[in-house]
Write an enzyme that holds these catalytic residues in place. Structure first.
Site, PDB file in Angstrom:
ATOM      1  N   ASN A 119      39.772  42.122 -32.650  1.00  0.00           N
ATOM      2  CA  ASN A 119      39.747  42.495 -33.927  1.00  0.00           C
ATOM      3  C   ASN A 119      38.988  41.757 -34.917  1.00  0.00           C
ATOM      4  O   ASN A 119      39.191  40.787 -35.428  1.00  0.00           O
ATOM      5  CB  ASN A 119      41.207  42.480 -34.568  1.00  0.00           C
ATOM      6  CG  ASN A 119      41.372  42.837 -36.013  1.00  0.00           C
ATOM      7  OD1 ASN A 119      40.576  43.635 -36.367  1.00  0.00           O
ATOM      8  ND2 ASN A 119      42.515  42.537 -36.538  1.00  0.00           N
ATOM      9  N   LYS A 134      37.877  42.602 -37.861  1.00  0.00           N
ATOM     10  CA  LYS A 134      38.271  42.513 -39.253  1.00  0.00           C
ATOM     11  C   LYS A 134      37.158  42.683 -40.154  1.00  0.00           C
ATOM     12  O   LYS A 134      36.424  43.684 -39.727  1.00  0.00           O
ATOM     13  CB  LYS A 134      39.046  41.213 -39.643  1.00  0.00           C
ATOM     14  CG  LYS A 134      40.112  40.538 -38.814  1.00  0.00           C
ATOM     15  CD  LYS A 134      41.017  39.754 -39.502  1.00  0.00           C
ATOM     16  CE  LYS A 134      42.029  39.195 -38.207  1.00  0.00           C
ATOM     17  NZ  LYS A 134      42.962  38.375 -38.797  1.00  0.00           N
ATOM     18  N   HIS A 169      48.547  46.936 -39.359  1.00  0.00           N
ATOM     19  CA  HIS A 169      48.139  45.528 -39.209  1.00  0.00           C
ATOM     20  C   HIS A 169      48.885  44.516 -40.556  1.00  0.00           C
ATOM     21  O   HIS A 169      48.807  45.081 -41.525  1.00  0.00           O
ATOM     22  CB  HIS A 169      46.705  45.149 -39.253  1.00  0.00           C
ATOM     23  CG  HIS A 169      46.344  43.846 -38.843  1.00  0.00           C
ATOM     24  ND1 HIS A 169      46.445  42.815 -39.759  1.00  0.00           N
ATOM     25  CD2 HIS A 169      45.899  43.104 -37.678  1.00  0.00           C
ATOM     26  CE1 HIS A 169      46.119  41.489 -39.170  1.00  0.00           C
ATOM     27  NE2 HIS A 169      45.559  41.924 -37.861  1.00  0.00           N
ATOM     28  N   GLU A 202      47.880  42.622 -42.439  1.00  0.00           N
ATOM     29  CA  GLU A 202      46.903  42.456 -43.421  1.00  0.00           C
ATOM     30  C   GLU A 202      46.987  43.809 -44.400  1.00  0.00           C
ATOM     31  O   GLU A 202      47.126  43.725 -45.376  1.00  0.00           O
ATOM     32  CB  GLU A 202      45.424  42.093 -43.142  1.00  0.00           C
ATOM     33  CG  GLU A 202      45.442  40.573 -42.623  1.00  0.00           C
ATOM     34  CD  GLU A 202      44.466  40.316 -41.646  1.00  0.00           C
ATOM     35  OE1 GLU A 202      43.625  41.097 -41.434  1.00  0.00           O
ATOM     36  OE2 GLU A 202      44.400  39.172 -41.186  1.00  0.00           O
ATOM     37  N   GLU A 220      52.592  40.811 -33.614  1.00  0.00           N
ATOM     38  CA  GLU A 220      51.769  39.795 -34.227  1.00  0.00           C
ATOM     39  C   GLU A 220      52.806  39.130 -35.359  1.00  0.00           C
ATOM     40  O   GLU A 220      52.941  39.655 -36.361  1.00  0.00           O
ATOM     41  CB  GLU A 220      50.743  40.419 -35.051  1.00  0.00           C
ATOM     42  CG  GLU A 220      49.712  41.140 -33.876  1.00  0.00           C
ATOM     43  CD  GLU A 220      48.411  41.013 -34.472  1.00  0.00           C
ATOM     44  OE1 GLU A 220      47.571  40.635 -33.812  1.00  0.00           O
ATOM     45  OE2 GLU A 220      48.012  41.701 -35.494  1.00  0.00           O
ATOM     46  N   GLY A 252      46.104  34.056 -38.225  1.00  0.00           N
ATOM     47  CA  GLY A 252      44.926  33.165 -38.730  1.00  0.00           C
ATOM     48  C   GLY A 252      45.347  31.810 -39.300  1.00  0.00           C
ATOM     49  O   GLY A 252      44.804  31.389 -40.217  1.00  0.00           O
ATOM     50  N   SER A 288      46.735  33.880 -33.566  1.00  0.00           N
ATOM     51  CA  SER A 288      45.889  32.618 -33.129  1.00  0.00           C
ATOM     52  C   SER A 288      45.772  32.455 -31.704  1.00  0.00           C
ATOM     53  O   SER A 288      45.984  31.326 -31.324  1.00  0.00           O
ATOM     54  CB  SER A 288      46.529  31.130 -33.900  1.00  0.00           C
ATOM     55  OG  SER A 288      46.573  31.591 -35.247  1.00  0.00           O
TER      56      SER A 288
END
Ligand code: PEP
Length: 247
Positions: A8, A10, A96, A98, A163, A169, A201
């Site tokens: 990913n 991003k 996701h 985010e 996740e 991250g 991570s």
């Protein structure tokens, strides 16, 4: 089932950097026939990534990072499901963390996006995961159950990516045992053939322990997927493990 190793990217990389990174990881992908590699570039790079993979004979699944919650029309700046499909995406990340936390995406919005996946044939990769507070309050399973609930009635193929929000991250990874416990829960909520990825991570140094777990079918990798040596290492290591296991 071959493990799926997904990158990913991003909102990172220029077009030049995309091409450099693809060149650098292509050997590992080419020599890893026992894993399925997926790349999630920004929508701008769907076509160049598809073109590169075709030119180089690389077998890579291309996954958009998001689609609009609207049908094609007067929505300046948005990109619809059929647009990403026409640019080479076969899959799309949905929900996701985010998107959920920075862009306030709700389960209702995701349900609408899921219906566009059905209309266009895009395969959704539904991302689910609890926050640290959810975990501390022992709500991990109930939060994930609610996030998965939007799949009820969806009869097409889909993948799930677990996740944990606190691991994305941050450099903190769930231990393989912690991840396995949630994956087992997800597995019981989903069809048997559903691919369930772990993300948070993941790097070369910790991927092995995660992929050894019986209900973890691969990894969704953010930061480490931008570093050619890391991503190539993860792909090669996963391939070695799959070969040993005889998948
Ligand atoms: C992700 O973006 O899906 C992700 C897991 O990121 P990272 O690997 O950087 O934690």
């Amino acid at each position: 089932m071959k493990p799926v190793i997904a990158a990913n990217w991003k909102m990172n990389l220029t077009l030049t950097e995309v091409k450099e990174l693809l060149h650098e990881i292509s050997d590992a992908i080419r020599t890893s026939n026992d894993v399925s590699v997926m790349i999630c570039p920004s929508n701008n790079y769907l076509l160049p990534v598809q073109q590169f993979c075709m030119d180089q004979g690389l077998n890579v699944m291309i996954c958009a990072q998001n689609i609009s919650e609207y049908q094609p029309g007067a929505y300046t700046g948005d990109v619809s499901a059929n647009m990403v499909k026409s640019c080479g995406a076969t899959h799309v990340l949905l929900g996701h963390s985010e998107r959920r936390h920075v862009f306030n995406e709700t389960n209702d919005m995701l349900k609408t996006k899921l219906s566009y996946c059905k209309d266009t044939g895009l395969i959704p990769v539904l991302c689910v995961g609890e926050t640290l507070t959810d975990r501390e309050q022992d709500k991990t399973e109930s939060v994930i159950k609610q996030q998965l609930s939007i799949l009820s009635g969806f009869d097409g193929e889909f993948m799930v990516a677990y996740e944990p929000v606190w691991a994305i991250g941050t450099g903190k990874t769930a231990t393989p045992e912690m991840a396995q416990a949630v994956h087992e829960f997800i597995r019981n909520e989903c069809p048997e053939e559903c691919v369930v990825l772990y993300g948070g991570s993941v790097k070369k140094a910790n991927v092995e322990g995660l992929l050894q777990q019986s209900d973890i079918n691969g990894a969704l990798i953010g930061g480490a997927s931008l570093v050619a040596e890391e991503f190539s290492g993860i792909v090669s290591l996963s391939n070695q493990m799959a070969v040993k296991k005889g998948v």
